[in-house]
Design a protein around this motif. Structure first.
Motif, mmCIF file in Angstrom:
data_model
loop_
_atom_site.group_PDB
_atom_site.id
_atom_site.type_symbol
_atom_site.label_atom_id
_atom_site.label_comp_id
_atom_site.label_asym_id
_atom_site.label_seq_id
_atom_site.Cartn_x
_atom_site.Cartn_y
_atom_site.Cartn_z
ATOM 1 N N VAL A 176 -5.341 -24.954 -0.360
ATOM 2 C CA VAL A 176 -6.356 -25.062 -1.410
ATOM 3 C C VAL A 176 -7.557 -24.203 -1.031
ATOM 4 N N LEU A 177 -8.001 -23.357 -1.947
ATOM 5 C CA LEU A 177 -9.221 -22.588 -1.753
ATOM 6 C C LEU A 177 -10.323 -23.228 -2.589
ATOM 7 N N VAL A 178 -11.463 -23.519 -1.969
ATOM 8 C CA VAL A 178 -12.610 -24.085 -2.670
ATOM 9 C C VAL A 178 -13.733 -23.061 -2.660
ATOM 10 N N ASN A 179 -14.084 -22.553 -3.832
ATOM 11 C CA ASN A 179 -15.198 -21.624 -3.953
ATOM 12 C C ASN A 179 -16.466 -22.406 -4.271
ATOM 13 N N GLY A 180 -17.567 -22.024 -3.608
ATOM 14 C CA GLY A 180 -18.788 -22.827 -3.733
ATOM 15 C C GLY A 180 -18.655 -24.109 -2.935
ATOM 16 N N ALA A 181 -18.048 -23.989 -1.765
ATOM 17 C CA ALA A 181 -17.644 -25.171 -0.995
ATOM 18 C C ALA A 181 -18.798 -25.955 -0.397
ATOM 19 N N ALA A 182 -19.994 -25.378 -0.332
ATOM 20 C CA ALA A 182 -21.125 -26.095 0.253
ATOM 21 C C ALA A 182 -21.947 -26.846 -0.787
ATOM 22 N N GLY A 183 -21.637 -26.654 -2.063
ATOM 23 C CA GLY A 183 -22.408 -27.290 -3.124
ATOM 24 C C GLY A 183 -22.010 -28.735 -3.350
ATOM 25 N N GLY A 184 -22.610 -29.336 -4.373
ATOM 26 C CA GLY A 184 -22.404 -30.754 -4.626
ATOM 27 C C GLY A 184 -20.953 -31.121 -4.844
ATOM 28 N N VAL A 185 -20.290 -30.486 -5.784
ATOM 29 C CA VAL A 185 -18.881 -30.762 -6.037
ATOM 30 C C VAL A 185 -18.007 -30.156 -4.947
ATOM 31 N N GLY A 186 -18.335 -28.934 -4.526
ATOM 32 C CA GLY A 186 -17.490 -28.214 -3.576
ATOM 33 C C GLY A 186 -17.283 -28.936 -2.270
ATOM 34 N N HIS A 187 -18.355 -29.481 -1.668
ATOM 35 C CA HIS A 187 -18.192 -30.105 -0.346
ATOM 36 C C HIS A 187 -17.398 -31.402 -0.430
ATOM 37 N N LEU A 188 -17.385 -32.035 -1.594
ATOM 38 C CA LEU A 188 -16.582 -33.245 -1.775
ATOM 39 C C LEU A 188 -15.141 -32.899 -2.128
ATOM 40 N N ALA A 189 -14.935 -31.843 -2.919
ATOM 41 C CA ALA A 189 -13.577 -31.392 -3.213
ATOM 42 C C ALA A 189 -12.862 -30.977 -1.930
ATOM 43 N N LEU A 190 -13.580 -30.285 -1.060
ATOM 44 C CA LEU A 190 -13.023 -29.895 0.244
ATOM 45 C C LEU A 190 -12.509 -31.126 0.998
ATOM 46 N N GLN A 191 -13.346 -32.156 1.054
ATOM 47 C CA GLN A 191 -12.985 -33.352 1.814
ATOM 48 C C GLN A 191 -11.830 -34.129 1.180
ATOM 49 N N LEU A 192 -11.811 -34.188 -0.150
ATOM 50 C CA LEU A 192 -10.707 -34.883 -0.821
ATOM 51 C C LEU A 192 -9.391 -34.155 -0.600
ATOM 52 N N ALA A 193 -9.430 -32.818 -0.649
ATOM 53 C CA ALA A 193 -8.211 -32.047 -0.416
ATOM 54 C C ALA A 193 -7.687 -32.261 1.006
ATOM 55 N N LYS A 194 -8.590 -32.284 1.984
ATOM 56 C CA LYS A 194 -8.179 -32.550 3.364
ATOM 57 C C LYS A 194 -7.608 -33.956 3.503
ATOM 58 N N ASP A 222 -16.956 -15.925 4.242
ATOM 59 C CA ASP A 222 -18.341 -15.644 3.880
ATOM 60 C C ASP A 222 -18.350 -14.641 2.730
ATOM 61 N N TYR A 223 -18.688 -15.127 1.536
ATOM 62 C CA TYR A 223 -18.633 -14.249 0.365
ATOM 63 C C TYR A 223 -19.703 -13.157 0.389
ATOM 64 N N THR A 224 -20.699 -13.292 1.261
ATOM 65 C CA THR A 224 -21.723 -12.242 1.355
ATOM 66 C C THR A 224 -21.206 -11.034 2.136
ATOM 67 N N LYS A 225 -20.090 -11.203 2.838
ATOM 68 C CA LYS A 225 -19.536 -10.122 3.656
ATOM 69 C C LYS A 225 -18.239 -9.555 3.100
ATOM 70 N N VAL A 226 -17.420 -10.420 2.532
ATOM 71 C CA VAL A 226 -16.126 -9.986 1.997
ATOM 72 C C VAL A 226 -15.859 -10.718 0.691
ATOM 73 N N LYS A 227 -14.945 -10.191 -0.100
ATOM 74 C CA LYS A 227 -14.525 -10.842 -1.330
ATOM 75 C C LYS A 227 -13.279 -11.679 -1.059
ATOM 76 N N ALA A 228 -13.405 -12.969 -1.249
ATOM 77 C CA ALA A 228 -12.279 -13.868 -0.962
ATOM 78 C C ALA A 228 -11.040 -13.481 -1.756
ATOM 79 N N GLU A 229 -11.249 -13.054 -2.996
ATOM 80 C CA GLU A 229 -10.106 -12.721 -3.846
ATOM 81 C C GLU A 229 -9.360 -11.479 -3.364
ATOM 82 N N GLU A 230 -9.986 -10.689 -2.489
ATOM 83 C CA GLU A 230 -9.303 -9.520 -1.934
ATOM 84 C C GLU A 230 -8.611 -9.841 -0.608
ATOM 85 N N MET A 231 -8.987 -10.957 0.000
ATOM 86 C CA MET A 231 -8.456 -11.295 1.325
ATOM 87 C C MET A 231 -7.319 -12.299 1.292
#
Length: 339
Positions: A176-194, A222-231
Motif C-alpha cells: 500500500v502506498l499512502v500519499n500525504g502520509a504525515a497528514g491527518g488522514v494519511g498517518h492513520l491510514a498508514l497505521q490501519l494498513a500496517k 521524500d516527494y521534495t526530492k523524487v517523484k514517487a510515481e516515477e520510482m
C-alpha cells in the motif's frame, strides 16, 4: 441557575481566518435522541475552512446554503452534560468523542467550536480511556475517513461521488502506498494498513520521515526530492490523502487489479486510463458513525493506533489555528482546547 449562553466561534460572513469570531452564543438544548456534551477539545478538519470560505472549492450545485451566524466544526471530545428524555445509551458524566452530523451538517449544523454542543447518540462514541481529550478530539473525522475507506464502510447510503458504493480491498500481504502520509488522514491510514498486514510505502517530506517510520512505514519517499510515481511499481493500493486531479499520476504505480483511493476525488478524471490499466478508482464520503468510533476506541486504547498532534490552540484563538492549517505541512492534527 445554569447559564443560557456559552462561548463559541462563529461566522457572520465568509472569508479568511479573521472572520472566525469568539463570542457569546446560545447554549444548545438536546432534542430527542441527542445528548449535550461539555466540550473539552475540538479537532480541526478541512471542512472547517471550506465552510469558513463559503465552500468555494465545491461545484456551485454542491454548495450548501449557509445562514449566519453559524458555529464552525464537527469533531469534539468531552463529557456528557445532559441527555434527552428518550436517551438510554449514554448518561451524564460519560466521556465521549464524536464527528457530529456529517455530512448532513455541511451548512454549519455540526457546531463543534463551542463550549457545549448537542449530538445525536448515533454519532457519539465512547472516548478511549487510554488517551486524553486532545487526542480523542483529533481523531473522529480523520480516523473515520481512513476506517471507512480501508476497513468498513459502515453504511448503505448512496455514494454522491460515484454511481457505485465504495468497497475496501484486502490489505494482508499487499503493498500500500499512502500519499500525504504525515497528514491527518494519511498517518492513520498508514497505521490501519500496517495493522491489517500490509507493507506500507509512505510519501511525505523529509521532516516527517522519523515519525512515519515510527508509525510503521516500511519505506518513506521524500516527494521534495523524487517523484514517487516515477520510482514505484507493482503497488496493490494507493491511498492518496492529498487527492484532487493530480491523483491520476499514481495509476501507473498500480499492478493490474489494484486500486486507487483518492480521499478528495473532486476534479479527478481518470476513468479511461484506469480501465485501460485494469485498476479501480473509488472514493466515499465519510459519515458520522458512533458505533465505529466505539469499536475503534480499543485500538486507540492499546496503542495500535496513535493520533499525532501538530499543535494546540485555545478555542478563543481558532483564527490562529486556521492560519497554522493554511501554512500546510501539518504533522497529524491541529486541536483547540475548550476547557
Amino acid at each position: 441557575m445554569m447559564s443560557e449562553t456559552m462561548k463559541a466561534v462563529r461566522l457572520h460572513a465568509f472569508g479568511g481566518p479573521e472572520v472566525l469570531v469568539y463570542e457569546d452564543a446560545p447554549k444548545p438544548v438536546p432534542k430527542p435522541g441527542e445528548v449535550l456534551i461539555r466540550v473539552h477539545a475540538v479537532g480541526i478538519n478541512p471542512p472547517d475552512w471550506y465552510l469558513r470560505d463559503g465552500y468555494r472549492m465545491l461545484p456551485p450545485e454542491w454548495q450548501p446554503q449557509v445562514s449566519f451566524p453559524v458555529i464552525v466544526g464537527t469533531d469534539v471530545s468531552g463529557v456528557v452534560e445532559a441527555v434527552a428524555d428518550d436517551v438510554r445509551t449514554l448518561a451524564p458524566g460519560d466521556e465521549v468523542y464524536a464527528m457530529i452530523r456529517f455530512p448532513a451538517g455541511l451548512a454549519g449544523d455540526s457546531r463543534a467550536y463551542a463550549e457545549y454542543v448537542t449530538a445525536p447518540t448515533t454519532d457519539v462514541g465512547r472516548k478511549p480511556a487510554g488517551i486524553d481529550h486532545l487526542q480523542a478530539a483529533a481523531a473522529p473525522m480523520s480516523l473515520l475517513t481512513a476506517w471507512q475507506f480501508l476497513i468498513d464502510l459502515g453504511h448503505d447510503e448512496p455514494n454522491p461521488l460515484q454511481p457505485h458504493q465504495h468497497r475496501p480491498v484486502p490489505l494482508d500481504g499487499r503493498t500500500v502506498l499512502v500519499n500525504g502520509a504525515a497528514g491527518g488522514v494519511g498517518h492513520l491510514a498508514l497505521q490501519l494498513a500496517k495493522w491489517r498486514g500490509a507493507r506500507v510505502i509512505a510519501v511525505a517530506s523529509t521532516r516527517h520521515e522519523a515519525l512515519l517510520r515510527d508509525l510503521g512505514a516500511d519505506e518513506v519517499i521524500d516527494y521534495t526530492k523524487v517523484k514517487a510515481e516515477e520510482m514505484v511499481r507493482g503497488v496493490d493500493l494507493v491511498v492518496d490523502a492529498v487527492g484532487g486531479p493530480s491523483s491520476a499520476r499514481f495509476l501507473k504505480t498500480l499492478t493490474r487489479g489494484g486500486a486507487l483511493f483518492p480521499i478528495f476525488p473532486l476534479g479527478l478524471d481518470a476513468a479511461a486510463e484506469a480501465a485501460e490499466r485494469g485498476v479501480t478508482v473509488s472514493a466515499t464520503q465519510v459519515r458520522s458513525n458512533g458505533a465505529q468510533l466505539t469499536e475503534i476506541a480499543g485500538l486507540l486504547d492499546n496503542g495500535t493506533l496513535r493520533v499525532v498532534i501538530d499543535s494546540v490552540f485555545p478555542l478563543a484563538d481558532a483564527c490562529l489555528a486556521h492560519e497554522r492549517a493554511a501554512k500546510g505541512h501539518v504533522q497529524g492534527k491541529i486541536v483547540l482546547t475548550a476547557v
